[in-house]
Design a protein around this motif. Structure first.
Motif, PDB file in Angstrom:
ATOM      1  N   ASP A 143     -50.282 -13.108 -64.715  1.00 29.11           N
ATOM      2  CA  ASP A 143     -49.873 -14.116 -63.726  1.00 29.11           C
ATOM      3  C   ASP A 143     -50.977 -14.346 -62.691  1.00 29.11           C
ATOM      4  O   ASP A 143     -51.264 -15.490 -62.316  1.00 29.11           O
ATOM      5  N   LEU A 144     -51.573 -13.268 -62.242  1.00 31.02           N
ATOM      6  CA  LEU A 144     -52.650 -13.379 -61.254  1.00 31.02           C
ATOM      7  C   LEU A 144     -53.854 -14.112 -61.849  1.00 31.02           C
ATOM      8  O   LEU A 144     -54.447 -14.979 -61.211  1.00 31.02           O
ATOM      9  N   GLY A 145     -54.183 -13.799 -63.083  1.00 33.57           N
ATOM     10  CA  GLY A 145     -55.291 -14.484 -63.752  1.00 33.57           C
ATOM     11  C   GLY A 145     -55.023 -15.979 -63.915  1.00 33.57           C
ATOM     12  O   GLY A 145     -55.915 -16.811 -63.698  1.00 33.57           O
ATOM     13  N   LYS A 146     -53.787 -16.324 -64.272  1.00 27.92           N
ATOM     14  CA  LYS A 146     -53.424 -17.742 -64.415  1.00 27.92           C
ATOM     15  C   LYS A 146     -53.515 -18.465 -63.075  1.00 27.92           C
ATOM     16  O   LYS A 146     -53.957 -19.614 -63.007  1.00 27.92           O
ATOM     17  N   SER A 147     -53.098 -17.807 -62.011  1.00 33.80           N
ATOM     18  CA  SER A 147     -53.176 -18.428 -60.684  1.00 33.80           C
ATOM     19  C   SER A 147     -54.626 -18.672 -60.280  1.00 33.80           C
ATOM     20  O   SER A 147     -54.944 -19.696 -59.663  1.00 33.80           O
ATOM     21  N   ILE A 148     -55.497 -17.764 -60.637  1.00 32.91           N
ATOM     22  CA  ILE A 148     -56.923 -17.933 -60.323  1.00 32.91           C
ATOM     23  C   ILE A 148     -57.496 -19.111 -61.110  1.00 32.91           C
ATOM     24  O   ILE A 148     -58.226 -19.943 -60.558  1.00 32.91           O
ATOM     25  N   VAL A 149     -57.141 -19.218 -62.366  1.00 30.61           N
ATOM     26  CA  VAL A 149     -57.609 -20.344 -63.187  1.00 30.61           C
ATOM     27  C   VAL A 149     -57.047 -21.662 -62.644  1.00 30.61           C
ATOM     28  O   VAL A 149     -57.755 -22.667 -62.583  1.00 30.61           O
ATOM     29  N   ASP A 150     -55.775 -21.658 -62.220  1.00 29.19           N
ATOM     30  CA  ASP A 150     -55.194 -22.863 -61.625  1.00 29.19           C
ATOM     31  C   ASP A 150     -55.950 -23.264 -60.360  1.00 29.19           C
ATOM     32  O   ASP A 150     -56.155 -24.451 -60.107  1.00 29.19           O
ATOM     33  N   ARG A 151     -56.374 -22.271 -59.591  1.00 26.32           N
ATOM     34  CA  ARG A 151     -57.141 -22.563 -58.372  1.00 26.32           C
ATOM     35  C   ARG A 151     -58.501 -23.176 -58.729  1.00 26.32           C
ATOM     36  O   ARG A 151     -58.948 -24.131 -58.094  1.00 26.32           O
ATOM     37  N   ILE A 152     -59.141 -22.661 -59.746  1.00 21.30           N
ATOM     38  CA  ILE A 152     -60.436 -23.201 -60.174  1.00 21.30           C
ATOM     39  C   ILE A 152     -60.286 -24.657 -60.614  1.00 21.30           C
ATOM     40  O   ILE A 152     -61.121 -25.496 -60.295  1.00 21.30           O
ATOM     41  N   ASN A 153     -59.193 -24.950 -61.322  1.00 16.77           N
ATOM     42  CA  ASN A 153     -59.008 -26.286 -61.888  1.00 16.77           C
ATOM     43  C   ASN A 153     -58.263 -27.257 -60.973  1.00 16.77           C
ATOM     44  O   ASN A 153     -58.009 -28.390 -61.371  1.00 16.77           O
ATOM     45  N   ALA A 154     -57.942 -26.833 -59.763  1.00 21.86           N
ATOM     46  CA  ALA A 154     -57.224 -27.699 -58.828  1.00 21.86           C
ATOM     47  C   ALA A 154     -58.107 -28.884 -58.429  1.00 21.86           C
ATOM     48  O   ALA A 154     -59.287 -28.724 -58.141  1.00 21.86           O
ATOM     49  N   LYS A 155     -57.506 -30.078 -58.430  1.00 20.13           N
ATOM     50  CA  LYS A 155     -58.274 -31.295 -58.155  1.00 20.13           C
ATOM     51  C   LYS A 155     -57.906 -31.953 -56.834  1.00 20.13           C
ATOM     52  O   LYS A 155     -58.650 -32.786 -56.344  1.00 20.13           O
ATOM     53  N   THR A 156     -56.765 -31.610 -56.277  1.00 19.58           N
ATOM     54  CA  THR A 156     -56.361 -32.206 -55.002  1.00 19.58           C
ATOM     55  C   THR A 156     -56.167 -31.096 -53.974  1.00 19.58           C
ATOM     56  O   THR A 156     -56.001 -29.923 -54.328  1.00 19.58           O
ATOM     57  N   ASN A 157     -56.164 -31.474 -52.721  1.00 20.36           N
ATOM     58  CA  ASN A 157     -55.948 -30.488 -51.663  1.00 20.36           C
ATOM     59  C   ASN A 157     -54.593 -29.814 -51.808  1.00 20.36           C
ATOM     60  O   ASN A 157     -54.469 -28.603 -51.582  1.00 20.36           O
ATOM     61  N   ASP A 158     -53.584 -30.585 -52.171  1.00 19.57           N
ATOM     62  CA  ASP A 158     -52.248 -29.997 -52.356  1.00 19.57           C
ATOM     63  C   ASP A 158     -52.255 -28.962 -53.477  1.00 19.57           C
ATOM     64  O   ASP A 158     -51.656 -27.894 -53.345  1.00 19.57           O
ATOM     65  N   ASN A 159     -52.937 -29.272 -54.577  1.00 20.60           N
ATOM     66  CA  ASN A 159     -53.032 -28.318 -55.692  1.00 20.60           C
ATOM     67  C   ASN A 159     -53.802 -27.070 -55.276  1.00 20.60           C
ATOM     68  O   ASN A 159     -53.457 -25.956 -55.687  1.00 20.60           O
ATOM     69  N   ILE A 160     -54.844 -27.248 -54.491  1.00 17.37           N
ATOM     70  CA  ILE A 160     -55.638 -26.104 -54.014  1.00 17.37           C
ATOM     71  C   ILE A 160     -54.779 -25.193 -53.152  1.00 17.37           C
ATOM     72  O   ILE A 160     -54.758 -23.974 -53.342  1.00 17.37           O
ATOM     73  N   ILE A 161     -54.042 -25.785 -52.222  1.00 11.85           N
ATOM     74  CA  ILE A 161     -53.189 -24.996 -51.321  1.00 11.85           C
ATOM     75  C   ILE A 161     -52.114 -24.263 -52.118  1.00 11.85           C
ATOM     76  O   ILE A 161     -51.855 -23.076 -51.894  1.00 11.85           O
ATOM     77  N   GLU A 162     -51.512 -24.962 -53.068  1.00 13.59           N
ATOM     78  CA  GLU A 162     -50.474 -24.347 -53.894  1.00 13.59           C
ATOM     79  C   GLU A 162     -51.040 -23.174 -54.712  1.00 13.59           C
ATOM     80  O   GLU A 162     -50.414 -22.112 -54.809  1.00 13.59           O
ATOM     81  N   ALA A 163     -52.222 -23.353 -55.272  1.00 13.01           N
ATOM     82  CA  ALA A 163     -52.846 -22.290 -56.071  1.00 13.01           C
ATOM     83  C   ALA A 163     -53.211 -21.096 -55.193  1.00 13.01           C
ATOM     84  O   ALA A 163     -53.035 -19.943 -55.607  1.00 13.01           O
ATOM     85  N   GLU A 164     -53.704 -21.365 -53.994  1.00 12.59           N
ATOM     86  CA  GLU A 164     -54.022 -20.261 -53.069  1.00 12.59           C
ATOM     87  C   GLU A 164     -52.757 -19.469 -52.716  1.00 12.59           C
ATOM     88  O   GLU A 164     -52.782 -18.237 -52.665  1.00 12.59           O
ATOM     89  N   LYS A 165     -51.661 -20.199 -52.476  1.00 13.57           N
ATOM     90  CA  LYS A 165     -50.387 -19.525 -52.180  1.00 13.57           C
ATOM     91  C   LYS A 165     -49.947 -18.670 -53.369  1.00 13.57           C
ATOM     92  O   LYS A 165     -49.474 -17.544 -53.186  1.00 13.57           O
ATOM     93  N   ASP A 166     -50.107 -19.219 -54.579  1.00 13.32           N
ATOM     94  CA  ASP A 166     -49.719 -18.474 -55.782  1.00 13.32           C
ATOM     95  C   ASP A 166     -50.529 -17.186 -55.921  1.00 13.32           C
ATOM     96  O   ASP A 166     -49.986 -16.140 -56.292  1.00 13.32           O
ATOM     97  N   ILE A 167     -51.819 -17.246 -55.625  1.00 10.80           N
ATOM     98  CA  ILE A 167     -52.662 -16.050 -55.707  1.00 10.80           C
ATOM     99  C   ILE A 167     -52.166 -15.003 -54.711  1.00 10.80           C
ATOM    100  O   ILE A 167     -52.029 -13.818 -55.062  1.00 10.80           O
ATOM    101  N   LEU A 168     -51.888 -15.422 -53.500  1.00  8.75           N
ATOM    102  CA  LEU A 168     -51.384 -14.478 -52.492  1.00  8.75           C
ATOM    103  C   LEU A 168     -50.027 -13.892 -52.897  1.00  8.75           C
ATOM    104  O   LEU A 168     -49.790 -12.689 -52.726  1.00  8.75           O
ATOM    105  N   GLU A 169     -49.160 -14.752 -53.426  1.00  6.62           N
ATOM    106  CA  GLU A 169     -47.849 -14.262 -53.882  1.00  6.62           C
ATOM    107  C   GLU A 169     -48.004 -13.272 -55.034  1.00  6.62           C
ATOM    108  O   GLU A 169     -47.307 -12.241 -55.076  1.00  6.62           O
TER     109      GLU A 169
END
Length: 155
Positions: A92-118
């Motif tokens: 799950d943590l690895g997937k969240s990191i990959v989602d953060r790398i592939n985030a294209k909008t600010n909202d996606n970036i913020i969501e991915a950062e939250k997922d990594i912290l969670e």
């Protein structure tokens, strides 16, 4: 009668010619105005083309950086973990990191950062609830840190 008709046609032609006849200076001014308008249109078209090319180059750079970061993270080996809960948390943590790398909008970036912290919090919580060992916790968090460092290293 033919002379009168011919004379009236000649006068009409002379009148039309004199109304449309511009001085050489007026002709030059009109030509300059048309030339300036064409130059402004050409400059505007060139600026639009330049902006479009710059945008395309920026997109290429962004996608190239994403691909490089994904490749770097893919090279990080997932640690050997003792149970399925630890493996699930690490995945799950690895997937969240990959989602953060592939985030294209600010909202996606913020969501991915939250997922990594969670996900990091979930690892700590699972350790406190004795669902994973201290060694598993350390391996998972080190794996996440290594993935993030590898992704940052490509930029």
């Amino acid at each position: 009668m033919k002379k009168v008709t011919f004379l009236s046609m000649m006068l009409s032609g002379a009148l039309l010619y004199s109304c449309n006849n511009n001085t050489p200076q007026e002709k030059a001014e009109n030509a300059m105005e048309k030339t300036e308008e064409k130059a402004q249109d050409a400059a505007s078209d060139a600026e639009k083309a330049s902006d479009k090319a710059a945008h395309i180059d920026l997109e290429k750079t962004i996608y190239s950086n994403m691909a490089a970061a994904n490749a770097a993270v893919a090279k990080i080996a997932m640690p050997a973990l003792s149970n399925s809960k630890a493996k699930e948390l690490c995945s799950d943590l690895g997937k969240s990191i990959v989602d953060r790398i592939n985030a294209k909008t600010n909202d996606n970036i913020i969501e991915a950062e939250k997922d990594i912290l969670e996900d990091r919090t979930d690892v700590e919580k699972a350790f406190l609830e004795k669902k994973i060992s201290a060694q598993d916790k350390d391996h998972i968090l080190k794996y996440a840190d290594d993935c993030l460092e590898a992704a940052r290293g490509t930029l």
